[in-house]
Design an enzyme around this catalytic site. Structure first.
Site, mmCIF file in Angstrom:
data_model
loop_
_atom_site.group_PDB
_atom_site.id
_atom_site.type_symbol
_atom_site.label_atom_id
_atom_site.label_comp_id
_atom_site.label_asym_id
_atom_site.label_seq_id
_atom_site.Cartn_x
_atom_site.Cartn_y
_atom_site.Cartn_z
ATOM 1 C CE LYS A 1 51.155 36.946 39.521
ATOM 2 N NZ LYS A 1 50.807 38.374 39.463
ATOM 3 C CG ASP B 1 45.330 34.264 37.925
ATOM 4 O OD1 ASP B 1 44.474 35.139 38.166
ATOM 5 O OD2 ASP B 1 46.264 34.416 37.122
ATOM 6 N NE ARG C 1 46.353 42.569 30.691
ATOM 7 C CZ ARG C 1 46.695 43.664 31.354
ATOM 8 N NH1 ARG C 1 47.055 44.767 30.705
ATOM 9 N NH2 ARG C 1 46.675 43.684 32.668
ATOM 10 C CD GLU D 1 48.335 35.746 33.730
ATOM 11 O OE1 GLU D 1 49.107 36.708 33.921
ATOM 12 O OE2 GLU D 1 47.424 35.460 34.522
ATOM 13 C CG ASP E 1 49.720 34.779 36.939
ATOM 14 O OD1 ASP E 1 50.770 34.629 36.269
ATOM 15 O OD2 ASP E 1 49.118 35.872 37.059
ATOM 16 C CG ASP F 1 52.374 38.845 36.480
ATOM 17 O OD1 ASP F 1 51.599 37.861 36.460
ATOM 18 O OD2 ASP F 1 52.640 39.500 37.501
ATOM 19 C CE LYS G 1 44.133 35.397 34.768
ATOM 20 N NZ LYS G 1 44.749 36.604 35.367
HETATM 21 N N1 BES Z 1 46.430 37.194 38.196
HETATM 22 C C1 BES Z 1 47.001 38.492 38.252
HETATM 23 C C2 BES Z 1 46.104 39.505 38.960
HETATM 24 C C3 BES Z 1 45.826 39.238 40.417
HETATM 25 C C4 BES Z 1 46.596 39.828 41.400
HETATM 26 C C5 BES Z 1 44.750 38.465 40.788
HETATM 27 C C6 BES Z 1 46.306 39.601 42.744
HETATM 28 C C7 BES Z 1 44.456 38.234 42.114
HETATM 29 C C8 BES Z 1 45.218 38.799 43.093
HETATM 30 C C9 BES Z 1 47.263 39.000 36.829
HETATM 31 O O1 BES Z 1 47.574 38.031 35.896
HETATM 32 C C10 BES Z 1 48.430 39.925 36.908
HETATM 33 O O2 BES Z 1 49.488 39.458 37.219
HETATM 34 N N2 BES Z 1 48.217 41.184 36.598
HETATM 35 C C11 BES Z 1 49.259 42.151 36.619
HETATM 36 C C12 BES Z 1 49.129 42.998 35.381
HETATM 37 C C13 BES Z 1 50.319 43.879 35.116
HETATM 38 C C14 BES Z 1 51.551 43.041 34.811
HETATM 39 C C15 BES Z 1 50.013 44.782 33.945
HETATM 40 C C16 BES Z 1 49.081 42.982 37.883
HETATM 41 O O3 BES Z 1 47.944 43.198 38.311
HETATM 42 O O4 BES Z 1 50.089 43.357 38.468
HETATM 43 ZN ZN ZN Z 2 46.854 36.152 36.292
HETATM 44 MN MN MN Z 3 49.647 37.588 35.860
#
Ligand code: BES
Ligand code: ZN
Ligand code: MN
Length: 496
Positions: free
Chosen positions: A274, A285, A348, A346, A267, A344, A262
């Site tokens: 966020k 990210d 996946r 994204e 992000d 968010d 990824k």
């Molecule tokens: N890049 C983030 C996950 C992340 C969070 C990585 C903190 C490193 C540190 C990912 O894209 C994300 O935002 N995931 C969301 C998914 C949710 C919207 C289903 C999350 O983990 O909140």
């Molecule tokens: Zn992300």
């Molecule tokens: Mn995200």
């Protein structure tokens, strides 16, 4: 590449060294070569050890300035200690890391390290060297006014009984350490200076060491039907890219093993934006893509006897008038339609298309992806283990072993069709978020929709790719997690 510790091998003491390091075991005794060097000083080792409380434990040190009988300015004795597990590779790697930290603190720039322990195999000597190299890395390229002069130009000579086997083991271990350092450098770099195209260019550089590299632009991805990946990048001024790397070090025609990373260069969360606090961390990210890039460099540098594919899914997730939105329905390359619940979620989406493409084009014998995928994996595992998800139970044990040897630890997480319920959509074949409960598992479950019957594993490195605690072998923010782990997995399971 940043300047890191340079390492040489010798079978005799280099008389010009500024400092000499000896190791004492946990009984406080020196090996044969070390004892002989100490004797030249005429000092009473027992008495000094007693007076300074030196008992050979890790962290213990005797520091003799301007020792009589030696040309070196410093003679250091470090406690070697025992590590409980016998003489593991991980313990010697950590020992190398703390050795470097000691030298930096003592302001030593040129050192000879006496390694005269009878049971010290080439692999363990190499682990010590790699640990020291890894610890010497720092990301200070943007410190224009604050750079410390003592931070650069360090050199170590490892003094060993015989070179046989050590040279090769050292070259291999340093190839992996330098792959980790490349990954760290990319993770640490801010997103204004590192967009999708810049990571693609970093991949193209691997052509110099024999990796075949292709970069797909948005028009080419459009033609392939990568509607999921393209949706993520459509709000960014900087276009998405897919980098495809091939290292053909194995037998011609042999099915490759594939790694997909990824690579979200930043992000923001997109329209599902966020919160502001800590958002700066989202420059990391792309840690999964960085690890795959570092791995490919390591495999090519050590001329690994394997056919390996590395794919980087590169995009930037921004809010914009052209950004994708919650409620949108996009079609992945597989033909599956996806309802966007959160922009968010994204990672996946970009992986869905990259995994499908990888499988269709290369029919790998095994496929692995690595991603800073979910905050939920940090809640579950903290910063010490990556989450491991797999459709093939036997892979879990292989990863556990590779994790134990490299110190890049993984924890096997569950998957199963019951979790698919949470990502059923009213408007499309599947939705991209299942909400809070089991957030890391539903993300993995989502990915599995884009994997057919190939043995596959997914590593969620949101907690281990950056930040977290510094370790014996890392003083920087980006960790490079995954390079050593995947390299070990390849070496022990896929190389002939
Ligand atoms: N890049 C983030 C996950 C992340 C969070 C990585 C903190 C490193 C540190 C990912 O894209 C994300 O935002 N995931 C969301 C998914 C949710 C919207 C289903 C999350 O983990 O909140
Ligand atoms: Zn992300
Ligand atoms: Mn995200």
């Amino acid at each position: 590449m940043p300047e890191t510790l340079s390492i040489a091998l010798s079978t005799s003491l280099p008389e010009a060294a500024q400092a000499i390091v000896l190791y004492a075991d946990d009984k406080g005794s020196l090996g044969p070569v070390a004892a002989e060097i100490w004797q030249r000083t005429g000092l009473d080792f027992e008495r000094i050890a007693k007076a300074t409380g030196f008992a050979g434990r890790p962290g213990h040190m005797i520091d003799i300035p301007v020792p009589t009988g030696l040309t070196a300015d410093r003679l250091l004795v470090l406690g070697r200690g025992t590590d409980g597990e016998g003489d593991s590779e991980a313990a010697w790697r950590d020992r190398g890391g703390s050795l470097f930290a000691r030298l930096a603190a003592a302001d030593v720039s040129d050192v000879a390290v006496i390694l005269d322990e009878p049971g010290l195999t080439p692999r363990l000597v190499a682990a010590l060297a790699a640990g020291a190299r890894l610890r010497s890395y720092r990301f200070d390229k943007h410190l224009k006014r604050r750079k410390k002069p003592e931070d650069t130009g360090k050199q170590a000579t490892l003094v060993i009984g015989a070179l046989k086997g050590v040279e090769d083991a050292l070259a291999d271990a340093l190839a992996v350490a330098d792959g980790t350092i490349l990954a760290r450098d990319l993770v640490n770099e801010p997103a204004n200076l590192l967009g999708p195209e810049d990571i693609a260019n970093a991949a193209l550089k691997l052509a110099d060491i024999g990796v075949e590299v292709e970069i797909l632009d948005e028009a080419e991805m459009e033609k392939l039907g990568m509607g999921a990946l393209l949706a993520v990048g459509q709000g960014s001024r900087r276009p998405s890219r897919l980098a495809v790397m091939q290292w053909n070090g194995g037998a011609k025609g042999q099915q490759p093993v594939a790694f997909v990373g990824k690579g979200i260069v930043f992000d923001t969360g997109g329209i599902s934006i966020k919160p502001a606090a800590n958002m700066e961390n989202m420059k990391g990210d792309m840690a999964g893509a960085a690890a795959v890039l570092g791995l490919m460099q390591a495999l090519a540098t050590r001329k690994a006897n394997v056919n390996a594919i590395g794919i980087l899914a590169l995009a930037e997730n921004m809010p914009d008038g052209n950004a994708f939105r919650p409620g949108d329905v996009v079609t992945a390359m597989s033909g599956e339609t996806i309802e966007i619940i959160s922009t968010d979620a994204e990672g996946r989406l970009v992986l869905a298309d990259a995994l499908w493409y990888c499988q269709q084009r290369f029919s790998p014998k095994a496929m692995f992806n690595i991603a800073t995928l979910t905050g939920a994996i940090i809640v579950a595992l903290g910063n010490d283990h990556a989450g491991l998800f797999t459709n093939t139970e036997a892979l879990a044990a292989k990863f556990a072993e590779a994790g134990r040897l490299t110190g890049e630890k993984v924890w096997h997480m569950p998957m199963g069709p019951a979790y698919d319920k949470l990502i059923e959509s009213r408007f499309a074949d599947i939705k991209n978020s299942g909400g809070r409960s089991g957030g890391s598992i539903t993300a993995a479950q989502f990915l599995s929709h884009f994997v057919n019957d190939v043995p596959w594993a997914h590593l969620d490195i949101a907690g281990t790719g950056f930040g977290g605690a510094s370790s014996e072998t890392n003083a920087s923010w980006g960790t490079g997690f995954g390079v050593a782990l995947f390299d070990r997995l390849v070496r022990d399971n896929y190389e002939s």
